[in-house]
Design a protein around this motif. Sequence first.
Motif, PDB file in Angstrom:
ATOM      1  N   TYR A 137       0.832  -1.204   0.000  1.00  0.00           N
ATOM      2  CA  TYR A 137       0.000   0.000   0.000  1.00  0.00           C
ATOM      3  C   TYR A 137       0.868   1.256   0.000  1.00  0.00           C
ATOM      4  CZ  TYR A 137      -4.441  -2.364   0.988  1.00  0.00           C
ATOM      5  OH  TYR A 137      -5.563  -3.137   0.907  1.00  0.00           O
ATOM      6  N   ALA A 138       0.437   2.257  -0.767  1.00  0.00           N
ATOM      7  CA  ALA A 138       1.047   3.588  -0.715  1.00  0.00           C
ATOM      8  C   ALA A 138       0.328   4.402   0.359  1.00  0.00           C
ATOM      9  CB  ALA A 138       0.912   4.279  -2.065  1.00  0.00           C
ATOM     10  N   GLN A 139       1.113   5.006   1.245  1.00  0.00           N
ATOM     11  CA  GLN A 139       0.538   5.845   2.322  1.00  0.00           C
ATOM     12  C   GLN A 139       0.410   7.265   1.774  1.00  0.00           C
ATOM     13  OE1 GLN A 139       2.599   5.073   5.950  1.00  0.00           O
ATOM     14  NE2 GLN A 139       1.564   6.668   7.114  1.00  0.00           N
ATOM     15  N   SER A 140      -0.515   7.416   0.850  1.00  0.00           N
ATOM     16  CA  SER A 140      -0.539   8.602  -0.019  1.00  0.00           C
ATOM     17  C   SER A 140      -1.573   9.648   0.360  1.00  0.00           C
ATOM     18  CB  SER A 140      -0.836   8.152  -1.457  1.00  0.00           C
ATOM     19  OG  SER A 140      -2.041   7.398  -1.482  1.00  0.00           O
ATOM     20  N   HIS A 141      -2.449   9.327   1.283  1.00  0.00           N
ATOM     21  CA  HIS A 141      -3.579  10.216   1.561  1.00  0.00           C
ATOM     22  C   HIS A 141      -3.674  10.577   3.040  1.00  0.00           C
ATOM     23  CE1 HIS A 141      -4.631   9.237  -2.511  1.00  0.00           C
ATOM     24  NE2 HIS A 141      -5.736   9.957  -2.464  1.00  0.00           N
ATOM     25  N   GLU A 142      -4.326  11.697   3.305  1.00  0.00           N
ATOM     26  CA  GLU A 142      -4.728  12.059   4.651  1.00  0.00           C
ATOM     27  C   GLU A 142      -6.181  11.611   4.821  1.00  0.00           C
ATOM     28  OE1 GLU A 142      -2.927  13.633   7.120  1.00  0.00           O
ATOM     29  OE2 GLU A 142      -1.169  13.443   5.830  1.00  0.00           O
TER      30      GLU A 142
ATOM     31  N   SER B 121      -7.885  12.544   1.267  1.00  0.00           N
ATOM     32  CA  SER B 121      -7.421  13.563   0.339  1.00  0.00           C
ATOM     33  C   SER B 121      -5.919  13.340   0.128  1.00  0.00           C
ATOM     34  CB  SER B 121      -7.697  14.943   0.934  1.00  0.00           C
ATOM     35  OG  SER B 121      -7.220  15.958   0.083  1.00  0.00           O
ATOM     36  N   ASP B 122      -5.516  13.352  -1.115  1.00  0.00           N
ATOM     37  CA  ASP B 122      -4.107  13.128  -1.473  1.00  0.00           C
ATOM     38  C   ASP B 122      -3.198  14.049  -0.650  1.00  0.00           C
ATOM     39  OD1 ASP B 122      -1.563  13.358  -3.123  1.00  0.00           O
ATOM     40  OD2 ASP B 122      -2.683  11.945  -4.369  1.00  0.00           O
ATOM     41  N   LYS B 123      -2.087  13.526  -0.153  1.00  0.00           N
ATOM     42  CA  LYS B 123      -1.174  14.326   0.679  1.00  0.00           C
ATOM     43  C   LYS B 123      -0.643  15.550  -0.072  1.00  0.00           C
ATOM     44  CE  LYS B 123       0.325  10.618   3.841  1.00  0.00           C
ATOM     45  NZ  LYS B 123       0.112  11.146   5.195  1.00  0.00           N
ATOM     46  N   HIS B 141      -6.426  10.260  10.445  1.00  0.00           N
ATOM     47  CA  HIS B 141      -6.071   8.961   9.867  1.00  0.00           C
ATOM     48  C   HIS B 141      -5.048   9.093   8.740  1.00  0.00           C
ATOM     49  CE1 HIS B 141      -9.399   7.635  12.275  1.00  0.00           C
ATOM     50  NE2 HIS B 141      -9.298   6.390  11.863  1.00  0.00           N
ATOM     51  N   GLU B 142      -4.342   7.986   8.512  1.00  0.00           N
ATOM     52  CA  GLU B 142      -3.507   7.849   7.319  1.00  0.00           C
ATOM     53  C   GLU B 142      -4.338   7.092   6.281  1.00  0.00           C
ATOM     54  OE1 GLU B 142      -0.298   8.961   6.783  1.00  0.00           O
ATOM     55  OE2 GLU B 142      -0.441   9.992   8.702  1.00  0.00           O
ATOM     56  N   GLY B 143      -4.205   7.517   5.023  1.00  0.00           N
ATOM     57  CA  GLY B 143      -4.965   6.870   3.957  1.00  0.00           C
ATOM     58  C   GLY B 143      -4.053   6.062   3.051  1.00  0.00           C
ATOM     59  N   PHE B 144      -4.418   4.826   2.791  1.00  0.00           N
ATOM     60  CA  PHE B 144      -3.593   3.872   2.024  1.00  0.00           C
ATOM     61  C   PHE B 144      -4.328   3.420   0.763  1.00  0.00           C
ATOM     62  CE2 PHE B 144      -2.284   3.660   6.387  1.00  0.00           C
ATOM     63  CZ  PHE B 144      -0.905   3.474   6.352  1.00  0.00           C
ATOM     64  N   LYS B 145      -3.588   3.265  -0.326  1.00  0.00           N
ATOM     65  CA  LYS B 145      -4.173   2.795  -1.591  1.00  0.00           C
ATOM     66  C   LYS B 145      -3.259   1.725  -2.197  1.00  0.00           C
ATOM     67  CE  LYS B 145      -6.940   6.621  -1.857  1.00  0.00           C
ATOM     68  NZ  LYS B 145      -8.381   6.717  -1.955  1.00  0.00           N
ATOM     69  N   LEU B 146      -3.876   0.745  -2.814  1.00  0.00           N
ATOM     70  CA  LEU B 146      -3.131  -0.329  -3.477  1.00  0.00           C
ATOM     71  C   LEU B 146      -3.841  -0.716  -4.770  1.00  0.00           C
ATOM     72  CD1 LEU B 146      -0.900  -2.630  -3.194  1.00  0.00           C
ATOM     73  CD2 LEU B 146      -2.753  -4.045  -2.302  1.00  0.00           C
TER      74      LEU B 146
END
Lengths: 148, 148
Positions: A137-142, B121-123, B141-146
């Motif tokens: 996973y990319a930790q790319s978002h808030e 929302s994207d960092k 929170h931290e947001g993760f995408k894969l």
Amino acid sequence: MTVLLRPARRADLARIVALIADDEISAARTGTFDDAHLAGFDAIEADPNNELVVAERDGEVVGTMQLTFVPGISRYGATRLLVEAVRVDSRLRGQGIGRQMMLWAHERGRARGCVLAQLTSDKRRPDAHRFYRSLGYAQSHEGFKLPL
Amino acid sequence: MTVLLRPARRADLARIVALIADDEISAARTGTFDDAHLAGFDAIEADPNNELVVAERDGEVVGTMQLTFVPGISRYGATRLLVEAVRVDSRLRGQGIGRQMMLWAHERGRARGCVLAQLTSDKRRPDAHRFYRSLGYAQSHEGFKLPL
């Protein structure tokens, strides 16, 4: 340690609630098992785009997560897999159960046509963040939350 | 500047795709309007827990967002409002359109029984983060995408 992943049943719900509540961050906001959780279970059951899943070992529920398949317009009309409320029995962490659960979730998402998985994790859970990064996973978002 | 919020129609979709694509971060991953976006629209329409919404001014679509109502077990069986793909016409930012959209989304969420709103929302979008905090959101929170 290998676990069996399967859809949750109504009879699993008290155990699922206990798993979700089993840490400092979630305890206060989850509470003890009652009718409100049953109503949530029924709403998940009624929605074909939501699945509550448990991980079972020797007949005992040792993990849980919820999958939501979210249709959308972005990313070429992509369907997303949203993963919420991932929990592994605190006595059994570090034995690969969470990894099996997530890999199963990704497979299930692909089977449902999802091209992206997404989740959020409380900023106070650095171990969880490391775990999700280890899965690619990319930790790319808030992540933002607002009580309504 | 007051806008009208209403459900998106199929005829709005080319404009919605253009709005979603109208920034550096999203352009590459959204593409130009085609059948894939139409399939996404149809999937949203078919799901009673998903709503694609547009903001209209003088008959022109100037904003869009997607609402998903997610049943759950956590937080006493809470239903969550998930807000995705929020966009305001880049020529019209800073005029309160986004705020009207989000307040409308929260009202719609409450009407659907949601007790919590959440979004990521994207960092790389600090202005968006400031906007969500100004609406009362906790950046918790931290947001993760894969990609799957």
